[in-house]
Scaffold this motif. Sequence first.
Motif, PDB file in Angstrom:
ATOM      1  N   LEU A 104      43.186  37.400  33.354  1.00 23.81           N
ATOM      2  CA  LEU A 104      43.207  38.630  34.160  1.00 23.81           C
ATOM      3  C   LEU A 104      43.428  39.226  34.637  1.00 23.81           C
ATOM      4  N   PHE A 105      44.802  38.885  35.169  1.00 19.44           N
ATOM      5  CA  PHE A 105      46.188  39.701  35.626  1.00 19.44           C
ATOM      6  C   PHE A 105      46.706  40.909  34.210  1.00 19.44           C
ATOM      7  N   ALA A 106      46.392  40.188  33.594  1.00 19.99           N
ATOM      8  CA  ALA A 106      46.561  41.409  31.888  1.00 19.99           C
ATOM      9  C   ALA A 106      46.326  42.073  31.892  1.00 19.99           C
ATOM     10  N   MET A 107      44.810  41.413  31.826  1.00 23.73           N
ATOM     11  CA  MET A 107      43.495  42.519  31.530  1.00 23.73           C
ATOM     12  C   MET A 107      43.768  43.810  32.556  1.00 23.73           C
ATOM     13  N   GLN A 108      43.903  43.529  33.577  1.00 21.05           N
ATOM     14  CA  GLN A 108      43.595  44.123  35.154  1.00 21.05           C
ATOM     15  C   GLN A 108      44.472  45.516  35.171  1.00 21.05           C
ATOM     16  N   VAL A 109      45.879  45.199  34.337  1.00 21.64           N
ATOM     17  CA  VAL A 109      47.146  45.849  33.831  1.00 21.64           C
ATOM     18  C   VAL A 109      46.356  46.902  32.849  1.00 21.64           C
ATOM     19  N   GLY A 110      46.036  45.978  32.135  1.00 25.51           N
ATOM     20  CA  GLY A 110      45.287  47.651  31.217  1.00 25.51           C
ATOM     21  C   GLY A 110      44.149  47.927  30.987  1.00 25.51           C
ATOM     22  N   MET A 111      43.283  47.776  31.826  1.00 20.84           N
ATOM     23  CA  MET A 111      42.164  48.202  31.977  1.00 20.84           C
ATOM     24  C   MET A 111      42.502  49.013  33.394  1.00 20.84           C
ATOM     25  N   PHE A 112      42.457  48.321  34.392  1.00 21.35           N
ATOM     26  CA  PHE A 112      42.851  49.622  35.891  1.00 21.35           C
ATOM     27  C   PHE A 112      44.208  50.229  36.195  1.00 21.35           C
ATOM     28  N   GLY A 113      45.429  49.563  35.506  1.00 18.59           N
ATOM     29  CA  GLY A 113      46.907  49.806  35.731  1.00 18.59           C
ATOM     30  C   GLY A 113      47.669  48.940  36.043  1.00 18.59           C
ATOM     31  N   ARG A 114      48.864  49.015  36.138  1.00 16.52           N
ATOM     32  CA  ARG A 114      50.075  48.174  36.965  1.00 16.52           C
ATOM     33  C   ARG A 114      49.609  48.025  38.638  1.00 16.52           C
ATOM     34  N   ALA A 115      49.587  49.392  38.760  1.00 18.53           N
ATOM     35  CA  ALA A 115      49.486  49.742  40.130  1.00 18.53           C
ATOM     36  C   ALA A 115      48.294  49.272  41.169  1.00 18.53           C
ATOM     37  N   PHE A 116      47.259  49.447  40.144  1.00 21.00           N
ATOM     38  CA  PHE A 116      45.828  48.385  40.534  1.00 21.00           C
ATOM     39  C   PHE A 116      46.840  46.645  40.780  1.00 21.00           C
ATOM     40  N   ALA A 117      46.814  46.512  39.152  1.00 21.96           N
ATOM     41  CA  ALA A 117      46.861  44.959  39.404  1.00 21.96           C
ATOM     42  C   ALA A 117      47.917  43.943  40.214  1.00 21.96           C
ATOM     43  N   LEU A 118      49.081  44.841  40.967  1.00 20.61           N
ATOM     44  CA  LEU A 118      50.150  44.782  41.753  1.00 20.61           C
ATOM     45  C   LEU A 118      49.531  44.285  43.243  1.00 20.61           C
ATOM     46  N   ARG A 119      48.742  45.373  43.282  1.00 18.23           N
ATOM     47  CA  ARG A 119      48.324  44.663  44.964  1.00 18.23           C
ATOM     48  C   ARG A 119      46.578  44.080  44.625  1.00 18.23           C
ATOM     49  N   PHE A 120      46.292  44.040  43.504  1.00 20.71           N
ATOM     50  CA  PHE A 120      44.796  43.716  43.719  1.00 20.71           C
ATOM     51  C   PHE A 120      45.225  41.622  43.279  1.00 20.71           C
ATOM     52  N   ALA A 121      45.686  41.166  42.675  1.00 18.22           N
ATOM     53  CA  ALA A 121      45.722  40.223  42.333  1.00 18.22           C
ATOM     54  C   ALA A 121      46.795  39.203  43.214  1.00 18.22           C
ATOM     55  N   PRO A 122      47.610  39.593  43.978  1.00 20.76           N
ATOM     56  CA  PRO A 122      48.322  38.814  45.377  1.00 20.76           C
ATOM     57  C   PRO A 122      47.909  38.862  45.975  1.00 20.76           C
ATOM     58  N   LEU A 123      47.249  39.856  46.270  1.00 23.24           N
ATOM     59  CA  LEU A 123      46.006  39.871  47.205  1.00 23.24           C
ATOM     60  C   LEU A 123      44.556  38.650  47.158  1.00 23.24           C
ATOM     61  N   THR A 124      44.145  38.787  46.250  1.00 23.84           N
ATOM     62  CA  THR A 124      42.718  38.027  45.740  1.00 23.84           C
ATOM     63  C   THR A 124      43.058  36.796  45.578  1.00 23.84           C
ATOM     64  N   PHE A 125      43.969  35.950  45.182  1.00 23.60           N
ATOM     65  CA  PHE A 125      44.884  34.536  45.303  1.00 23.60           C
ATOM     66  C   PHE A 125      45.018  34.600  46.904  1.00 23.60           C
ATOM     67  N   VAL A 126      45.199  35.340  47.250  1.00 26.62           N
ATOM     68  CA  VAL A 126      45.613  34.214  49.371  1.00 26.62           C
ATOM     69  C   VAL A 126      44.308  34.652  49.824  1.00 26.62           C
ATOM     70  N   VAL A 127      43.915  35.284  49.618  1.00 28.12           N
ATOM     71  CA  VAL A 127      42.096  35.429  50.028  1.00 28.12           C
ATOM     72  C   VAL A 127      41.645  34.234  49.387  1.00 28.12           C
ATOM     73  N   ALA A 128      41.394  34.077  47.830  1.00 29.67           N
ATOM     74  CA  ALA A 128      40.672  32.914  47.763  1.00 29.67           C
ATOM     75  C   ALA A 128      41.392  32.161  47.702  1.00 29.67           C
ATOM     76  N   THR A 129      42.281  31.964  47.984  1.00 29.46           N
ATOM     77  CA  THR A 129      42.757  30.273  48.580  1.00 29.46           C
ATOM     78  C   THR A 129      43.052  30.163  49.825  1.00 29.46           C
ATOM     79  N   LEU A 130      42.952  31.251  50.985  1.00 29.85           N
ATOM     80  CA  LEU A 130      42.228  30.969  52.233  1.00 29.85           C
ATOM     81  C   LEU A 130      40.860  30.698  52.641  1.00 29.85           C
ATOM     82  N   VAL A 131      39.895  31.211  51.960  1.00 28.50           N
ATOM     83  CA  VAL A 131      38.515  31.226  52.230  1.00 28.50           C
ATOM     84  C   VAL A 131      37.738  29.658  50.933  1.00 28.50           C
TER      85      VAL A 131
END
Length: 315
Positions: free
Chosen positions: A276-303
């Motif tokens: 999913l991270f690779a697809m997000q880089v390809g579809m949205f760009g590196r700037a989006f994926a580098l911010r979105f992926a770590p935050l999603t990981f933290v939010v999903a784990t905590l929730v």
Amino acid sequence: MPVLVVTIVGLTLAGTTLRDAVATRSLIATAATVFCGIFVQALPFLVLGVLVSGLVAALVTPDRLARWLPRRPAAAILVAGVGGAALPGCECGSVPIARRLYADGAVGAAAVTFMLAAPAVNPVVLVATAVAFPGEPSMVLARCAASFLTALTMGALWARFGRPGWITRRTAHPHAHSGSRWVVFTEAARHDFLQAASFLVLGAAAAALLHIVVPAWMYDHLAGHLVLGIAVMAVLAVVLSLCSEADAFVAASLSMLPLLPRLVFLVVGPAIDLKLFAMQVGMFGRAFALRFAPLTFVVATLVATGVGVAVVGHR
């Protein structure tokens, strides 16, 4: 496809030899039993999931989805989350749909919500989870609630803090399909099945190896240290990159661990993993994926941890 066909034919011809080799080695026999059990149980749900995903690709266009969304951010995020449950699809299909659906403002936040909800909160995934965890309806409820809350939370965070400048990849507006809906359906289903099945094989193989390679005392250690077990299972979900229609069977096979870490595994995997991270880089760009992926990981784990403690406890 030719590689797959040749591999299947080769394994069929060597079936007797392989069976004899497995039967004479107890560790390999155990691993083979675990692998086959996971794969055979998960395959029907994987097939059903990709068929539904193909139908969604053929019948529901991103433009039509965008017209269904309210303009108010809060309402759009909620509708996108519910729509993700009503329009199930594989993770691999939700990212391109979300990218084509993306626009600034309410629709942008809704696209993010849909991308996380569609592969995680849908009937196929929930039925697969119920089958994988018989007698544990709390796991189905906890997975649904935690995944839905994760999608809504990330949509709300994007609406509040997201920046259009982080989307560096531009996609051309899609033209009308050059083929019929049947062609779109078959191509989408074939693509999703081959990709998802390959990750299912890797995930089942990894689960089989964990049964025979990892010593029992290590599982006892993880079971006794819940925070460590949650962290390990969250990272494992990212690394294995399983399809959401099949990951419940891999999690169920790790019966040495409590339910709570396995719930975290089921919530984190469909939200963010390596593919999913690779697809997000390809579809949205590196700037989006580098911010979105770590935050999603933290939010999903905590929730998932919070919902798990409330619903399944520390079992």
